[in-house]
Scaffold this motif. Sequence first.
Motif, mmCIF file in Angstrom:
data_model
loop_
_atom_site.group_PDB
_atom_site.id
_atom_site.type_symbol
_atom_site.label_atom_id
_atom_site.label_comp_id
_atom_site.label_asym_id
_atom_site.label_seq_id
_atom_site.Cartn_x
_atom_site.Cartn_y
_atom_site.Cartn_z
ATOM 1 N N UNK A 461 0.846 -1.190 0.000
ATOM 2 C CA UNK A 461 0.000 0.000 0.000
ATOM 3 C C UNK A 461 0.883 1.242 0.000
ATOM 4 N N UNK A 462 0.317 2.336 -0.478
ATOM 5 C CA UNK A 462 0.998 3.625 -0.455
ATOM 6 C C UNK A 462 0.315 4.497 0.591
ATOM 7 N N UNK A 463 1.107 5.100 1.466
ATOM 8 C CA UNK A 463 0.567 5.936 2.543
ATOM 9 C C UNK A 463 0.995 7.380 2.305
ATOM 10 N N UNK A 464 0.029 8.295 2.366
ATOM 11 C CA UNK A 464 0.285 9.730 2.271
ATOM 12 C C UNK A 464 0.011 10.332 3.645
ATOM 13 N N UNK A 465 0.985 11.058 4.178
ATOM 14 C CA UNK A 465 0.855 11.682 5.493
ATOM 15 C C UNK A 465 1.046 13.193 5.373
ATOM 16 N N UNK A 466 0.152 13.946 6.034
ATOM 17 C CA UNK A 466 0.268 15.405 6.100
ATOM 18 C C UNK A 466 0.469 15.756 7.566
ATOM 19 N N UNK A 467 1.695 16.126 7.903
ATOM 20 C CA UNK A 467 2.095 16.346 9.296
ATOM 21 C C UNK A 467 2.242 17.843 9.564
ATOM 22 N N UNK A 468 1.558 18.357 10.589
ATOM 23 C CA UNK A 468 1.646 19.795 10.893
ATOM 24 C C UNK A 468 2.084 20.020 12.330
ATOM 25 N N UNK A 469 2.372 21.274 12.646
ATOM 26 C CA UNK A 469 2.772 21.669 14.006
ATOM 27 C C UNK A 469 1.692 22.534 14.639
ATOM 28 N N UNK A 470 0.457 22.222 14.324
ATOM 29 C CA UNK A 470 -0.675 22.984 14.835
ATOM 30 C C UNK A 470 -1.007 22.657 16.279
ATOM 31 N N UNK A 471 -2.206 23.054 16.737
ATOM 32 C CA UNK A 471 -2.586 22.911 18.144
ATOM 33 C C UNK A 471 -2.900 21.471 18.564
ATOM 34 N N UNK A 472 -3.022 20.554 17.614
ATOM 35 C CA UNK A 472 -3.362 19.177 17.964
ATOM 36 C C UNK A 472 -4.862 18.993 18.185
#
Length: 536
Positions: A461-472
């Motif tokens: 499978x191919x996994x796409x991740x969008x990781x941010x430094x927001x408030x959670x």
Amino acid sequence: MNVILQSLGNLRDLPMPTFNKIAIIVINFVAVSLVLTVLNHNKLKDRKSQIFVLMGISMLGWVDFAYLARIFGRMPEISIIFLKIAWLSTPFVFFFTYMTSTLLAREGKQNKIITISLLVVAIILGIATAFTNLTIAGIKYTNGILDIVYGNGFFPYLGGVFIMMFFTLAPLVRTKIQSKSKFFLIGVIIFYIMNLAFNITLPVFFHITNLYFLGDYSTIFLLGFTMYAILRHELFEIKVFATEALTLILWSILFIKIFFSQNLTQISIDSFVFALTIVFGILLIRSVRNEIKQREKLEELNKKIEELDKRKDEFLNVAAHELRAPMTAIKGYLSMLSEGDAGKLTPTQTDFLNEATNGNDRLIRLVNNMLNISRIEEGRMTYEMGDINLSEIVKIVHDDYLHEAKEKNLVLNLEVPRDVKDKVYVDKDRIFEVVSNLLSNAIKYTDKGSINIKLRNQDQKIIVEVEDTGPGISESDQQKLFQKFYRTESAVGKAKGTGLGLYVSRLLVEKFRGEIGVKSQTGQGSTFWFKLPLKS
């Protein structure tokens, strides 16, 4: 043959069983209770109620007066009156059985000519029996057994009854014994067999009349199965009938038990239990009625909510369609201005134009999400499936949002390993919307730091991740995040959102046989991800 005749002859010497007296009480109690239940709920407002009540009354007339005729057998003048009343009621029992048959089999669409003809037959048979000696010429009471002297009109009387029996069975057979008429048919067959055996064959051909009551009491099978068939298929709106029926049966058992008590103490105890059961039974029935009324109100409110939800979706769908065309035109003109088609722009003008472009793009995404929801939920979404390299789509989305991220002083990174396998079978435009929704949310809710887009493989499978430094996001919000119109509390009032983007993304990813989710802790940023199966 001689053995059979001898056995039949022995039947004549059998005494009237004890349950004969008990049965008449039970039959009356159950029949009257069922009739009163129908009257209590329906108030004879419809044809079904009228037919059932008249059937019950005619059955009681038959059974009760036949029993009284045997009780007063030593008084011929009174006994024959009771007997004629019983036989007067009999044709109407068969007529209303026919009416119930047509009601169950064809939902009340009876043949009017047949119905009127059978009613006339029943009336003629009843009048001839009550006011002449054609059917019953007289009675004889010997050794405690009541024998009937049949008149010259007895066999025509039987012929009329047989005609009604035929037309009762005919519609049931035509329906190929569907579930609606199956239980009623069982009751009719038991009723007919017992009448043919104990009311016709044995007394007429073998002169065995002491078992006559068994044929009379077979009406309870007809009444019971008829009521069950009607209730099972909701021909009566009696939601609480099951509770009432069980309560009535319990009352009947306790009431009969009183008569079999051995002493005064036992009678007192049984009477007290019977009275207590009546009180609790009434309270139970009232409780069930109230519960059902509340449930019906709740169902009605749910229907109204569903109707309002449907109207809301229709409104959103129409609004989205009406907004899409002008916003597309606005985007085109903004693009022309940005490219200098209307002249050179100052830096301030360029900033204002970029803000307008970003706002218009957000509106376009909102409209697309609204239209997608409507189409997906209604099954009208069309997909142009094909093989694509997912990294190319992610790269395009990344480039589209570089300017928006820069305006918020955010670092937007894209990490695509060289050896990553990314060929998937999806709709190119729809998966573009999914990646766009995730990245748009990350930029929207992140005030400082960075946003990283990563691609990696795992188990074909191919996994796409969008990781941010927001408030959670809290755990409780994470469980509801992909629901329709849901937004986290921290987001409300801070940034504009509709709660549609993640919901649409979930629907689309699941359509492509994938999964979508989020990993987050309050104060430590969030990672939204989705994975799709690789094209083999």
